[in-house]
Write a protein that holds these residues in place. Sequence first.
Motif, PDB file in Angstrom:
ATOM      1  N   HIS A  79       0.850  -1.188   0.000  1.00 24.12           N
ATOM      2  CA  HIS A  79       0.000   0.000   0.000  1.00 24.12           C
ATOM      3  C   HIS A  79       0.882   1.233   0.000  1.00 24.12           C
ATOM      4  N   GLY A  80       0.243   2.400  -0.065  1.00 22.40           N
ATOM      5  CA  GLY A  80       0.997   3.621  -0.323  1.00 22.40           C
ATOM      6  C   GLY A  80       1.427   4.402   0.893  1.00 22.40           C
ATOM      7  N   HIS A  81       1.865   3.721   1.953  1.00 23.88           N
ATOM      8  CA  HIS A  81       2.395   4.427   3.121  1.00 23.88           C
ATOM      9  C   HIS A  81       3.913   4.370   3.110  1.00 23.88           C
ATOM     10  N   ILE A  82       4.522   5.461   3.590  1.00 24.18           N
ATOM     11  CA  ILE A  82       5.960   5.659   3.388  1.00 24.18           C
ATOM     12  C   ILE A  82       6.813   4.555   4.000  1.00 24.18           C
ATOM     13  N   ASP A  83       6.355   3.967   5.109  1.00 24.32           N
ATOM     14  CA  ASP A  83       7.164   2.915   5.738  1.00 24.32           C
ATOM     15  C   ASP A  83       7.196   1.637   4.896  1.00 24.32           C
ATOM     16  N   HIS A  84       6.322   1.557   3.894  1.00 17.23           N
ATOM     17  CA  HIS A  84       6.274   0.389   3.025  1.00 17.23           C
ATOM     18  C   HIS A  84       6.796   0.676   1.625  1.00 17.23           C
ATOM     19  N   MET A  85       6.693   1.914   1.195  1.00 13.20           N
ATOM     20  CA  MET A  85       7.036   2.192  -0.201  1.00 13.20           C
ATOM     21  C   MET A  85       8.164   3.200  -0.376  1.00 13.20           C
ATOM     22  N   GLY A  86       8.781   3.676   0.725  1.00 13.15           N
ATOM     23  CA  GLY A  86       9.836   4.675   0.596  1.00 13.15           C
ATOM     24  C   GLY A  86      11.043   4.198  -0.198  1.00 13.15           C
ATOM     25  N   HIS A  97      -1.247  -1.450  -6.030  1.00 14.03           N
ATOM     26  CA  HIS A  97      -2.648  -1.440  -6.469  1.00 14.03           C
ATOM     27  C   HIS A  97      -3.003  -0.059  -7.030  1.00 14.03           C
ATOM     28  N   ALA A  98      -3.847  -0.065  -8.023  1.00 13.54           N
ATOM     29  CA  ALA A  98      -4.194   1.184  -8.703  1.00 13.54           C
ATOM     30  C   ALA A  98      -4.735   2.238  -7.732  1.00 13.54           C
ATOM     31  N   ALA A  99      -5.497   1.803  -6.724  1.00 14.10           N
ATOM     32  CA  ALA A  99      -6.136   2.769  -5.820  1.00 14.10           C
ATOM     33  C   ALA A  99      -5.144   3.471  -4.891  1.00 14.10           C
ATOM     34  N   ASP A 100      -3.922   2.942  -4.756  1.00 14.55           N
ATOM     35  CA  ASP A 100      -2.885   3.607  -3.955  1.00 14.55           C
ATOM     36  C   ASP A 100      -1.742   4.121  -4.828  1.00 14.55           C
ATOM     37  N   ALA A 101      -1.891   4.022  -6.154  1.00 18.99           N
ATOM     38  CA  ALA A 101      -0.760   4.310  -7.047  1.00 18.99           C
ATOM     39  C   ALA A 101      -0.290   5.758  -6.954  1.00 18.99           C
ATOM     40  N   ALA A 102      -1.213   6.673  -6.665  1.00 16.48           N
ATOM     41  CA  ALA A 102      -0.814   8.085  -6.598  1.00 16.48           C
ATOM     42  C   ALA A 102       0.211   8.330  -5.501  1.00 16.48           C
ATOM     43  N   ALA A 103       0.241   7.431  -4.512  1.00 12.04           N
ATOM     44  CA  ALA A 103       1.185   7.600  -3.403  1.00 12.04           C
ATOM     45  C   ALA A 103       2.640   7.456  -3.856  1.00 12.04           C
ATOM     46  N   LEU A 104       2.857   6.869  -5.016  1.00 12.49           N
ATOM     47  CA  LEU A 104       4.239   6.727  -5.503  1.00 12.49           C
ATOM     48  C   LEU A 104       4.667   7.922  -6.350  1.00 12.49           C
ATOM     49  N   ASP A 105       3.739   8.810  -6.620  1.00  9.43           N
ATOM     50  CA  ASP A 105       4.021   9.937  -7.509  1.00  9.43           C
ATOM     51  C   ASP A 105       4.238  11.216  -6.716  1.00  9.43           C
ATOM     52  N   GLY A 106       5.236  11.940  -7.101  1.00  7.50           N
ATOM     53  CA  GLY A 106       5.408  13.324  -6.696  1.00  7.50           C
ATOM     54  C   GLY A 106       4.982  13.651  -5.285  1.00  7.50           C
ATOM     55  N   ASP A 107       4.160  14.684  -5.175  1.00 11.21           N
ATOM     56  CA  ASP A 107       3.856  15.248  -3.875  1.00 11.21           C
ATOM     57  C   ASP A 107       3.162  14.270  -2.941  1.00 11.21           C
ATOM     58  N   THR A 137      12.988  12.864   2.733  1.00  7.83           N
ATOM     59  CA  THR A 137      11.735  12.890   1.979  1.00  7.83           C
ATOM     60  C   THR A 137      11.572  11.543   1.278  1.00  7.83           C
ATOM     61  N   ALA A 138      10.359  11.269   0.848  1.00 11.59           N
ATOM     62  CA  ALA A 138      10.133  10.084   0.021  1.00 11.59           C
ATOM     63  C   ALA A 138      10.401  10.466  -1.425  1.00 11.59           C
ATOM     64  N   LYS A 139      11.168   9.632  -2.105  1.00 10.83           N
ATOM     65  CA  LYS A 139      11.457   9.906  -3.511  1.00 10.83           C
ATOM     66  C   LYS A 139      10.305   9.401  -4.380  1.00 10.83           C
ATOM     67  N   ALA A 140       9.885  10.203  -5.324  1.00 15.10           N
ATOM     68  CA  ALA A 140       8.839   9.763  -6.244  1.00 15.10           C
ATOM     69  C   ALA A 140       9.360   8.609  -7.102  1.00 15.10           C
ATOM     70  N   ALA A 141       8.546   7.597  -7.277  1.00 21.23           N
ATOM     71  CA  ALA A 141       8.916   6.430  -8.081  1.00 21.23           C
ATOM     72  C   ALA A 141       7.626   5.839  -8.644  1.00 21.23           C
ATOM     73  N   PRO A 142       7.092   6.449  -9.698  1.00 25.83           N
ATOM     74  CA  PRO A 142       5.781   6.017 -10.211  1.00 25.83           C
ATOM     75  C   PRO A 142       5.741   4.533 -10.550  1.00 25.83           C
ATOM     76  N   ALA A 143       4.598   3.940 -10.344  1.00 25.21           N
ATOM     77  CA  ALA A 143       4.435   2.512 -10.614  1.00 25.21           C
ATOM     78  C   ALA A 143       4.661   2.216 -12.096  1.00 25.21           C
ATOM     79  N   THR A 144       5.289   1.083 -12.363  1.00 28.32           N
ATOM     80  CA  THR A 144       5.413   0.602 -13.740  1.00 28.32           C
ATOM     81  C   THR A 144       4.377  -0.485 -14.020  1.00 28.32           C
ATOM     82  N   ARG A 145       3.715  -0.954 -12.968  1.00 28.22           N
ATOM     83  CA  ARG A 145       2.667  -1.964 -13.124  1.00 28.22           C
ATOM     84  C   ARG A 145       1.609  -1.713 -12.066  1.00 28.22           C
TER      85      ARG A 145
END
Length: 254
Positions: A79-86, A97-107, A137-145
């Motif tokens: 999911h899109g929380h920083i402790d899991h996706m940083g 998952h698509a519903a949390d994908a925005a968490a990997l982008d930018g702001d 900070t968390a670095k943006a890393a948009p999903a590829t899938r």
Amino acid sequence: MSALPVVPRWFARAPAGPGLDRYAEPHVHRWFRANIWYLRGTELDLVIDPGMGIAPLRAAMAAEGQWLEDRPVLAIATHGHIDHMGGMHEFADRAIHAADAAALDGDEAQHLAPAFRAMEGAVTALPAPGWQLSAFTAKAAPATRLLAEGDRIELGDRALTVLHLPGHSPGSIGLFDEAGGTLFSGDALYDGELLDDLPRSDPAIYRETMDRLDRLAARTVHGGHGASFGRDRMRALIRDYLDGRRRAGCPGGH
Ligand SMILES: [Zn+2]
């Protein structure tokens, strides 16, 4: 504040089963100390929840003799929380998952970073000389899938099925190995206080996720935080959560 020590090993590794290791960040505040799972298949490796992104994870895995550059690897954030996706930015192939994908982008990747930086005891050591919490900070890393319910992830000698388990966050997922009875449950279920009051949490939907997990034939559960557990503990944790919501008088409780 006294100076924090610099530690040579940021991650702690523990074997967790055949082809599976758990990495953790023991110098991160326990609220943000998530499990990082490194699962190796014959065709594909998975890194499930690559941590905060405070220190280089791949280099740490290489130092443990576990990282092989020529092997394909997919990083999955449950999911899109920083402790899991940083740490997702370290990997070329990134799934969520698509519903949390925005968490990997930018702001939006930053939405939990200020809370972490402001915590008393956010870190109890430094990963390198000169590392500054205030600059983290968390670095943006948009999903590829983008992942969806029912997707299959083939590792060669095993396969995982994506279970959409919303409630903690809209795009929370589990990864279930039906053949082995093993569930990677992210923050949908772990042995600790479960959170359904975060900005994008939904307790009513979370209850449906718990009902689904209660029926799942999992024998081993590797959660997003804390120790792994078996079927009996899984059912007890689900009961505890549902009883707690009922006591809280949530509408729709049953
Ligand atoms: Zn979470």
